[in-house]
Motif scaffolding. Structure first.
Motif, mmCIF file in Angstrom:
data_model
loop_
_atom_site.group_PDB
_atom_site.id
_atom_site.type_symbol
_atom_site.label_atom_id
_atom_site.label_comp_id
_atom_site.label_asym_id
_atom_site.label_seq_id
_atom_site.Cartn_x
_atom_site.Cartn_y
_atom_site.Cartn_z
ATOM 1 N N LEU A 94 -108.779 -92.654 -75.260
ATOM 2 C CA LEU A 94 -110.540 -92.400 -75.209
ATOM 3 C C LEU A 94 -111.100 -91.159 -75.378
ATOM 4 C CD1 LEU A 94 -112.978 -94.257 -74.485
ATOM 5 C CD2 LEU A 94 -112.126 -93.504 -71.776
ATOM 6 N N TRP A 95 -109.905 -90.112 -74.256
ATOM 7 C CA TRP A 95 -110.308 -88.776 -74.848
ATOM 8 C C TRP A 95 -110.051 -88.045 -75.335
ATOM 9 C CZ3 TRP A 95 -108.522 -88.810 -68.539
ATOM 10 C CH2 TRP A 95 -109.636 -89.724 -67.331
ATOM 11 N N ASP A 123 -110.531 -89.186 -78.500
ATOM 12 C CA ASP A 123 -111.107 -89.797 -79.613
ATOM 13 C C ASP A 123 -112.218 -88.979 -80.164
ATOM 14 O OD1 ASP A 123 -112.429 -90.474 -81.539
ATOM 15 O OD2 ASP A 123 -111.659 -92.895 -81.443
ATOM 16 N N VAL A 126 -115.745 -90.101 -79.437
ATOM 17 C CA VAL A 126 -116.066 -90.630 -77.819
ATOM 18 C C VAL A 126 -116.196 -89.745 -77.424
ATOM 19 C CG1 VAL A 126 -115.216 -91.250 -75.278
ATOM 20 C CG2 VAL A 126 -114.110 -92.605 -77.262
ATOM 21 N N CYS A 147 -111.111 -100.900 -73.311
ATOM 22 C CA CYS A 147 -112.265 -100.579 -73.848
ATOM 23 C C CYS A 147 -112.978 -99.145 -74.000
ATOM 24 C CB CYS A 147 -112.631 -101.681 -74.536
ATOM 25 S SG CYS A 147 -113.903 -102.491 -73.452
ATOM 26 N N GLY A 148 -112.559 -99.083 -72.121
ATOM 27 C CA GLY A 148 -113.534 -97.793 -71.995
ATOM 28 C C GLY A 148 -113.870 -97.467 -70.114
ATOM 29 N N GLN A 192 -117.656 -94.223 -71.049
ATOM 30 C CA GLN A 192 -117.374 -94.131 -72.281
ATOM 31 C C GLN A 192 -116.542 -95.459 -73.152
ATOM 32 O OE1 GLN A 192 -114.807 -90.719 -70.819
ATOM 33 N NE2 GLN A 192 -116.214 -89.157 -70.714
ATOM 34 N N LEU A 193 -116.787 -95.083 -74.448
ATOM 35 C CA LEU A 193 -115.659 -96.705 -74.971
ATOM 36 C C LEU A 193 -115.025 -96.730 -75.949
ATOM 37 C CD1 LEU A 193 -119.115 -98.870 -74.567
ATOM 38 C CD2 LEU A 193 -117.399 -98.740 -73.181
ATOM 39 N N LEU A 194 -114.490 -96.930 -76.190
ATOM 40 C CA LEU A 194 -113.303 -96.621 -77.379
ATOM 41 C C LEU A 194 -114.510 -97.493 -78.922
ATOM 42 C CD1 LEU A 194 -109.612 -98.794 -76.478
ATOM 43 C CD2 LEU A 194 -110.557 -95.379 -77.318
#
Length: 172
Positions: A26-27, A29, A32, A76-77, A95-97
């Motif tokens: 997540l972090w 990307d 994102v 997924c987040g 925050q989401l993928l």
């Protein structure tokens, strides 16, 4: 949203070290973190440090306010309300993928995280930010009952500040 039904198999679970791998994805990307306070994609050490901060902050509270978002049991987040330095004040984030964007999961995750906080702290002041360039997040916050408090320049973009006042009422 693209017309698909909202997922009934979406859940929040308290964020733990077991979510490290999902948080790293997540972090790490750029898509994102583009509209977040995270300046650049996180590597392993930065993910570990950020996770440790979240877990330390959560340990000081009676119940969790920061969660892993899961869909069909898969990460997924992340969503939640982080305690700020101000008394009884929290900052909402979600925050989401990218693979789950556009399906209503951001709205549901934000609503569920906010409801979890307000059940334990009904008088909490909840703040949130959204980049002007990210109209989906602005819409989510407005639909939840947040009111815009101003606009500032941050990290080269315009950021709207929002607030859900105590007893402001969580909207559908």
């Amino acid at each position: 949203m693209d017309g698909r039904p909202l997922p009934a198999n979406l859940s929040l679970e308290p964020l733990t070290a077991a979510h490290r791998e999902g948080l790293a994805a997540l972090w790490g990307d750029e898509r994102v973190i583009r509209y977040t306070a995270i300046a650049s994609p996180c590597g392993a050490a930065e993910t570990e440090a950020r996770l440790a901060q979240y877990l330390t902050a959560q340990a000081a509270l009676p119940r969790p306010t920061v969660f892993a978002v899961t869909l069909d049991g898969r990460f997924c987040g992340a969503a939640g309300c982080l305690k700020t330095e101000r008394e009884n004040t929290f900052g909402l984030f979600y925050q989401l993928l990218p693979e789950v964007w556009g399906r209503g999961i951001g709205m549901l995750s934000a609503r569920m995280a906010l409801a979890a906080l307000l059940r334990q702290r009904p008088q909490a002041l909840v703040l949130a930010d959204a980049a002007v360039e990210n109209p989906a997040s602005v819409r989510i916050l407005k639909r939840l009952g947040f009111e815009r408090t101003g606009v500032r320049r941050e990290r080269g973009m315009e950021v709207c500040g929002f607030q859900l006042a105590p007893d402001g009422g969580l909207r559908a």
